[in-house]
Design a protein around this motif. Structure first.
Motif, PDB file in Angstrom:
ATOM      1  N   THR A 168       0.779  -1.108   0.038  1.00 34.05           N
ATOM      2  CA  THR A 168       0.055  -0.013   0.113  1.00 34.05           C
ATOM      3  C   THR A 168       0.758   1.317  -0.021  1.00 34.05           C
ATOM      4  OG1 THR A 168      -1.575  -1.535   1.327  1.00 34.05           O
ATOM      5  CG2 THR A 168      -2.044   1.104   1.111  1.00 34.05           C
ATOM      6  N   VAL A 169       1.915   1.362   0.981  1.00 33.01           N
ATOM      7  CA  VAL A 169       2.807   2.402   0.851  1.00 33.01           C
ATOM      8  C   VAL A 169       3.327   2.765  -0.502  1.00 33.01           C
ATOM      9  CG1 VAL A 169       5.123   3.265   2.021  1.00 33.01           C
ATOM     10  CG2 VAL A 169       3.135   2.156   3.513  1.00 33.01           C
ATOM     11  N   ALA A 170       3.861   1.491  -0.895  1.00 33.47           N
ATOM     12  CA  ALA A 170       4.731   1.593  -2.446  1.00 33.47           C
ATOM     13  C   ALA A 170       3.653   2.258  -3.549  1.00 33.47           C
ATOM     14  CB  ALA A 170       5.307   0.183  -2.794  1.00 33.47           C
ATOM     15  N   GLY A 171       2.447   1.897  -3.375  1.00 33.45           N
ATOM     16  CA  GLY A 171       1.709   2.099  -4.278  1.00 33.45           C
ATOM     17  C   GLY A 171       1.234   3.748  -4.079  1.00 33.45           C
ATOM     18  N   GLU A 172       1.145   4.189  -2.941  1.00 35.07           N
ATOM     19  CA  GLU A 172       0.761   5.561  -2.618  1.00 35.07           C
ATOM     20  C   GLU A 172       2.059   6.442  -2.983  1.00 35.07           C
ATOM     21  OE1 GLU A 172      -2.058   6.953  -1.586  1.00 35.07           O
ATOM     22  OE2 GLU A 172      -3.360   5.363  -1.258  1.00 35.07           O
ATOM     23  N   ALA A 226      -2.658  -1.666  -5.038  1.00 38.69           N
ATOM     24  CA  ALA A 226      -1.590  -0.816  -4.799  1.00 38.69           C
ATOM     25  C   ALA A 226      -1.278  -0.399  -6.451  1.00 38.69           C
ATOM     26  CB  ALA A 226      -0.257  -1.295  -4.342  1.00 38.69           C
ATOM     27  N   CYS A 227      -1.257  -1.468  -7.132  1.00 39.03           N
ATOM     28  CA  CYS A 227      -1.118  -1.238  -8.749  1.00 39.03           C
ATOM     29  C   CYS A 227      -2.297  -0.284  -9.339  1.00 39.03           C
ATOM     30  CB  CYS A 227      -1.046  -2.366  -9.483  1.00 39.03           C
ATOM     31  SG  CYS A 227       0.647  -3.272  -9.317  1.00 39.03           S
ATOM     32  N   LEU A 228      -3.437  -0.568  -8.945  1.00 40.62           N
ATOM     33  CA  LEU A 228      -4.612   0.216  -9.431  1.00 40.62           C
ATOM     34  C   LEU A 228      -4.499   1.366  -8.970  1.00 40.62           C
ATOM     35  CD1 LEU A 228      -7.296  -2.674  -9.219  1.00 40.62           C
ATOM     36  CD2 LEU A 228      -5.982  -2.000 -11.215  1.00 40.62           C
ATOM     37  N   ARG A 229      -4.141   1.732  -7.594  1.00 39.62           N
ATOM     38  CA  ARG A 229      -3.968   2.962  -6.889  1.00 39.62           C
ATOM     39  C   ARG A 229      -2.895   3.852  -7.794  1.00 39.62           C
ATOM     40  NH1 ARG A 229      -4.031   7.401  -5.962  1.00 39.62           N
ATOM     41  NH2 ARG A 229      -3.414   8.514  -4.108  1.00 39.62           N
ATOM     42  N   ALA A 230      -1.744   3.297  -8.033  1.00 44.82           N
ATOM     43  CA  ALA A 230      -0.554   4.044  -8.467  1.00 44.82           C
ATOM     44  C   ALA A 230      -1.013   4.445 -10.050  1.00 44.82           C
ATOM     45  CB  ALA A 230       0.660   3.029  -8.783  1.00 44.82           C
ATOM     46  N   LEU A 231      -1.709   3.534 -10.687  1.00 36.11           N
ATOM     47  CA  LEU A 231      -2.438   3.897 -11.989  1.00 36.11           C
ATOM     48  C   LEU A 231      -3.240   4.907 -12.504  1.00 36.11           C
ATOM     49  CD1 LEU A 231      -2.788   0.231 -13.428  1.00 36.11           C
ATOM     50  CD2 LEU A 231      -1.066   1.796 -14.133  1.00 36.11           C
ATOM     51  N   SER A 232      -3.509   5.550 -11.182  1.00 32.60           N
ATOM     52  CA  SER A 232      -4.302   6.791 -11.291  1.00 32.60           C
ATOM     53  C   SER A 232      -3.507   7.987 -11.770  1.00 32.60           C
ATOM     54  CB  SER A 232      -5.119   7.222  -9.889  1.00 32.60           C
ATOM     55  OG  SER A 232      -4.007   7.391  -8.768  1.00 32.60           O
ATOM     56  N   SER A 233      -2.110   7.800 -11.503  1.00 31.44           N
ATOM     57  CA  SER A 233      -1.230   9.017 -11.994  1.00 31.44           C
ATOM     58  C   SER A 233       0.243   8.199 -12.721  1.00 31.44           C
ATOM     59  CB  SER A 233      -0.804   9.825 -10.875  1.00 31.44           C
ATOM     60  OG  SER A 233      -0.095   8.992  -9.779  1.00 31.44           O
ATOM     61  N   ILE A 234       0.236   7.130 -12.580  1.00 33.47           N
ATOM     62  CA  ILE A 234       1.468   6.678 -13.436  1.00 33.47           C
ATOM     63  C   ILE A 234       0.958   5.604 -14.394  1.00 33.47           C
ATOM     64  CG2 ILE A 234       2.789   6.969 -11.194  1.00 33.47           C
ATOM     65  CD1 ILE A 234       3.605   3.883 -11.387  1.00 33.47           C
ATOM     66  N   ARG A 235       1.808   5.284 -15.321  1.00 30.65           N
ATOM     67  CA  ARG A 235       1.556   4.460 -16.430  1.00 30.65           C
ATOM     68  C   ARG A 235       1.754   2.950 -16.268  1.00 30.65           C
ATOM     69  NH1 ARG A 235       1.271   6.415 -21.665  1.00 30.65           N
ATOM     70  NH2 ARG A 235       2.268   4.780 -22.549  1.00 30.65           N
ATOM     71  N   THR A 236       2.898   2.335 -15.791  1.00 33.75           N
ATOM     72  CA  THR A 236       3.241   0.839 -15.651  1.00 33.75           C
ATOM     73  C   THR A 236       3.399   0.713 -14.164  1.00 33.75           C
ATOM     74  OG1 THR A 236       4.259   1.614 -17.688  1.00 33.75           O
ATOM     75  CG2 THR A 236       4.723  -0.636 -16.750  1.00 33.75           C
ATOM     76  N   THR A 237       2.836  -0.464 -13.998  1.00 26.41           N
ATOM     77  CA  THR A 237       3.048  -1.164 -12.869  1.00 26.41           C
ATOM     78  C   THR A 237       3.432  -2.678 -13.194  1.00 26.41           C
ATOM     79  OG1 THR A 237       0.810  -1.726 -12.428  1.00 26.41           O
ATOM     80  CG2 THR A 237       1.347   0.124 -11.658  1.00 26.41           C
ATOM     81  N   ARG A 238       4.436  -3.186 -12.265  1.00 24.63           N
ATOM     82  CA  ARG A 238       4.912  -4.422 -12.533  1.00 24.63           C
ATOM     83  C   ARG A 238       5.016  -5.311 -11.262  1.00 24.63           C
ATOM     84  NH1 ARG A 238       6.084  -6.752 -16.134  1.00 24.63           N
ATOM     85  NH2 ARG A 238       8.409  -7.220 -16.095  1.00 24.63           N
TER      86      ARG A 238
END
Ligand code: ADP
Ligand code: MG
Length: 269
Positions: A168-172, A226-238
């Motif tokens: 969660t922390v990483a995604g945020e 966390a990936c879905l959260r991060a995708l609100s502002s970034i393009r790629t999650t792995r």
């Protein structure tokens, strides 16, 4: 070697991959020397459980979250912000890298509130203050972040810390810092389907469906969220296999395998 104002790669190192071999640390140092800006977030749940047992404190989980009373929180804090964080920081620095260990509490990086009374001192993120990360990155340090949060609940409450999932922390952080990418190093090949076959590419809706059907369960749930959260502002999650030697370097070279969750299909610009 200057990427000080450039984009940041956020890497979450899973508990199971930690300490299995040193090539992750070697890769981190190498990438720093190549001018990459990295933020490392770590877990450590298994070690927390070991230390709780040593202290005679029983522990239980509700849907993958550790029920955290005050005694448990003390062990969580000591193990994550102490032992685990300092071992990673020591390893990076002794290989010639430059890293500073902080927790989500330091510089009020991660600010949270109690998520659910039943879970005790477990936080949900309310705000991320990336200022301390920027200061460290601009000075050439890799911030190594232990997953704790400052509590915004009741100012008169003596407990000011919250236990918070590392994924969660990483995604945020990835979302707040608008990272170039968010990479999870874990102990499986990536996200697998119902028959255990690797799924190399997922859209957010496909990832949601895998959670809803229960194919994605337990420790994979906070990663996908966390990936879905991060995708609100970034393009790629792995999500990749951190057990493989030089997994991180191979990933940066585009040979990481694993699962990519990306927002846009077709019209990538
Ligand atoms: P980490 O320390 O990297 O956070 P976790 O144990 O928390 O590791 O999460 C990874 C685990 O998620 C895997 O070991 C696996 O048991 C579990 N998992 C649940 N669903 C899936 C899935 N669909 N594909 C792959 N792994 C899954
Ligand atoms: Mg986990």
């Amino acid at each position: 070697m200057d990427n000080k104002s450039g984009k940041v790669i956020v890497v979450k190192i899973g508990g199971a991959t930690l300490g299995s071999h040193d090539t992750i640390i070697e890769d981190i140092v190498y990438l720093q020397q190549q001018g990459k800006s990295l933020v490392i977030v770590h877990g450590g749940a298994k070690l927390v459980t070991e230390w709780l047992i040593k202290q005679g404190i029983s522990t239980r989980f509700i849907q993958g979250e550790r029920v955290t009373d005050e005694a448990t929180l003390k062990v969580v804090t000591s193990v994550l912000a102490g032992l685990v964080n300092k071992e990673i920081v020591a390893a990076i620095n002794s290989l010639g890298g430059q890293a500073v260990g902080i927790s989500g509490v330091d510089g009020a990086l991660i600010q949270g509130r109690i998520k659910d009374k039943e879970l005790g001192y477990v936080g949900t993120v309310v705000k991320v203050n990336i200022a301390p990360l920027k200061v460290l990155l601009q000075s050439g340090y890799i911030p190594v972040v232990a997953p704790l949060s400052l509590s915004l609940d009741k100012p008169d409450e003596p407990v000011r810390l919250l236990n918070i999932n590392g994924d969660t922390v990483a995604g945020e952080i990835a979302a707040a810092i608008v990272a170039e990418s968010l990479i999870f190093l874990t102990d499986v090949v990536g996200i697998c389907n119902h028959s255990g076959k690797l799924l190399p590419h997922l859209s957010p809706s496909e990832a949601e469906a895998l959670m809803a059907s229960g194919v994605v369960s337990e420790g994979m749930i906070p990663k996908v969220k966390a990936c879905l959260r991060a995708l609100s502002s970034i393009r790629t999650t792995r999500i990749i296999d951190g057990r493989k030697p030089h997994a991180l370097l191979r990933e940066i070279e585009g040979k990481g395998g694993g699962t990519t969750i990306i927002k846009k299909w077709g019209n990538e610009s």
